[in-house]
Design an enzyme around this catalytic site. Sequence first.
Site, PDB file in Angstrom:
ATOM      1  N   GLU A   1       0.781  -1.228   0.000  1.00  0.00           N
ATOM      2  CA  GLU A   1       0.000   0.000   0.000  1.00  0.00           C
ATOM      3  C   GLU A   1       0.815   1.282   0.000  1.00  0.00           C
ATOM      4  O   GLU A   1       0.232   2.366  -0.070  1.00  0.00           O
ATOM      5  CB  GLU A   1      -0.927   0.008   1.214  1.00  0.00           C
ATOM      6  CG  GLU A   1      -0.190  -0.005   2.527  1.00  0.00           C
ATOM      7  CD  GLU A   1      -1.064  -0.482   3.678  1.00  0.00           C
ATOM      8  OE1 GLU A   1      -1.198   0.259   4.663  1.00  0.00           O
ATOM      9  OE2 GLU A   1      -1.611  -1.585   3.585  1.00  0.00           O
ATOM     10  N   HIS A   2       2.123   1.184   0.069  1.00  0.00           N
ATOM     11  CA  HIS A   2       2.927   2.406   0.133  1.00  0.00           C
ATOM     12  C   HIS A   2       3.593   2.751  -1.198  1.00  0.00           C
ATOM     13  O   HIS A   2       4.517   3.551  -1.231  1.00  0.00           O
ATOM     14  CB  HIS A   2       3.929   2.301   1.273  1.00  0.00           C
ATOM     15  CG  HIS A   2       3.255   2.142   2.598  1.00  0.00           C
ATOM     16  ND1 HIS A   2       2.473   3.131   3.145  1.00  0.00           N
ATOM     17  CD2 HIS A   2       3.184   1.087   3.443  1.00  0.00           C
ATOM     18  CE1 HIS A   2       1.968   2.702   4.286  1.00  0.00           C
ATOM     19  NE2 HIS A   2       2.374   1.469   4.480  1.00  0.00           N
TER      20      HIS A   2
END
Length: 519
Positions: A326-327
């Site tokens: 998710e980053h």
Amino acid sequence: MSGKLTDPDEAVASVTPGSTITISGLGNMLCPEATLAALEESYLADGTPESLTVFTPIRAGNEDTGLEHLAHEGLLDRLITGSFNTATQPGISELVTTNAIEAYAFPMGVAFQLLEQQAGGSPGLLTEVGLGTYVDPRRKGAKYNRATGDLVEVREVNDEEYLFYRTIPIDVAIIKGTTVDRRGNVSIEHEPNELGIRDMAMAARNSGGTVIAQVKRISESTHGNGRSVAVPGDIVDHVVVDPSQRQILGHDCVDEALTGGIHRSLRPGERSDVDALELRKRIILRRGLAEAKSGDLVNLGVGMPVYLPAVAKERGRFDEITITTEHGNIGGTPNPEEFGSHYNFESQLKSADIFRLYQGGGLDVSFLGLAQIDAFGNVNNSNFAGILRGPGGFIDITNRTDRIVFCGSLTAGGLDVAVDDGELVVESEGRNRKFVETVEEVTLNGETALDAGSTITVITERGRFEVTRDGLVLTEIAPGIDVDEDIRRHVAFDIVVDDPLATYDLDALTTSPDGRRSG
């Protein structure tokens, strides 16, 4: 540029009482440690600045670093974030749980996108992300503890419901980069991720606020390639140079395999990752991998799923799928020691963009951890058993993902299993139920997810479940497991059992490709 160079004490003097600040960082990465330490020292020395609001999508630092420097009643008044950690940030967690500060837990992707919206002068963000979860104002409105302000509301557009998150003006942005040039331009060549620092800086700039950039070094010439500039110097007010700054807090060296500088075929310790896992985790992850199809774009959540790439390599399937976290990283191998960083990533999106990809349905499958689930497929991964975590990117990820696969043991707290004569044996049962009558907090609304077209699967060491509108259905079971004694007894609600009930290939799930057996 010379007018912008300052020491940390002078830089934090721009943080006045009552300010709203945003801080970069993800655990040990992109954490402006020296500047945050100076902010704490200022408060402890003369009681100022006080009554701060911190709006940050992710928790910066761990234990005695990062946001923990602000864990003083009086210094911090309100926290709006997507991520807590009771274990590694006890100070902040105590302020939240004792009602010493107001706390809100936003979906992480929404928080990053709110910084974009603030930078653009928008009044807020209209999205379906969070509907039916604890973020929905008809439940908790993202409020933890004594928080009373309404930051989220339901709005209807073309007869469809959405959530409207109001933007938050930023007085000070405190960010971390690697190098500043003579024009004040900041680059991030040593940083594993971008983590929204440009949006933070623009949100502060366009709110009439101040931008503090902490870097490791100064370049006397301008950056040779303008594309390498992460934050333009014209929107940076103060530059703090910390020569002792680390790529990752607690690590002395720069690992260029985490920045795209070099390609390394194996990261340290990768060969032993699967062997080091407990037997139940090996069974769960090996069975979970079967839920991935060739060509899938995959997301991995924190917890057990971070070891799925090692299992995929062990099984010769790693090159069939593309793994994201998710980053912002796409491809390569996620680093289980520093979640969000990847070895040998193929591409990298900025934080708001990776969540936009997720929220809109760009993923094929997401593998996520599991803390609690109820009969309706509602899942709690954010606040359970006294453990404060926040949603992270969970709510954004599950918004429209085609296949959601939860990987977790049936019970927790002391569970131990073994294999005896080809059968799974529960040698020590876990103390805590995960399949509960009512989840403590709804991080995933099962009905909403099914309405969005998602399929929801739960993989445990004892069996595989599917979430349906009629409840949970047990579709597969491990050899040696008795449905009534080993499963129903530890589930707080009725389950449906498929007829015929499929059986795990336990031999395949407990045997390495070289023939070594587990358990």
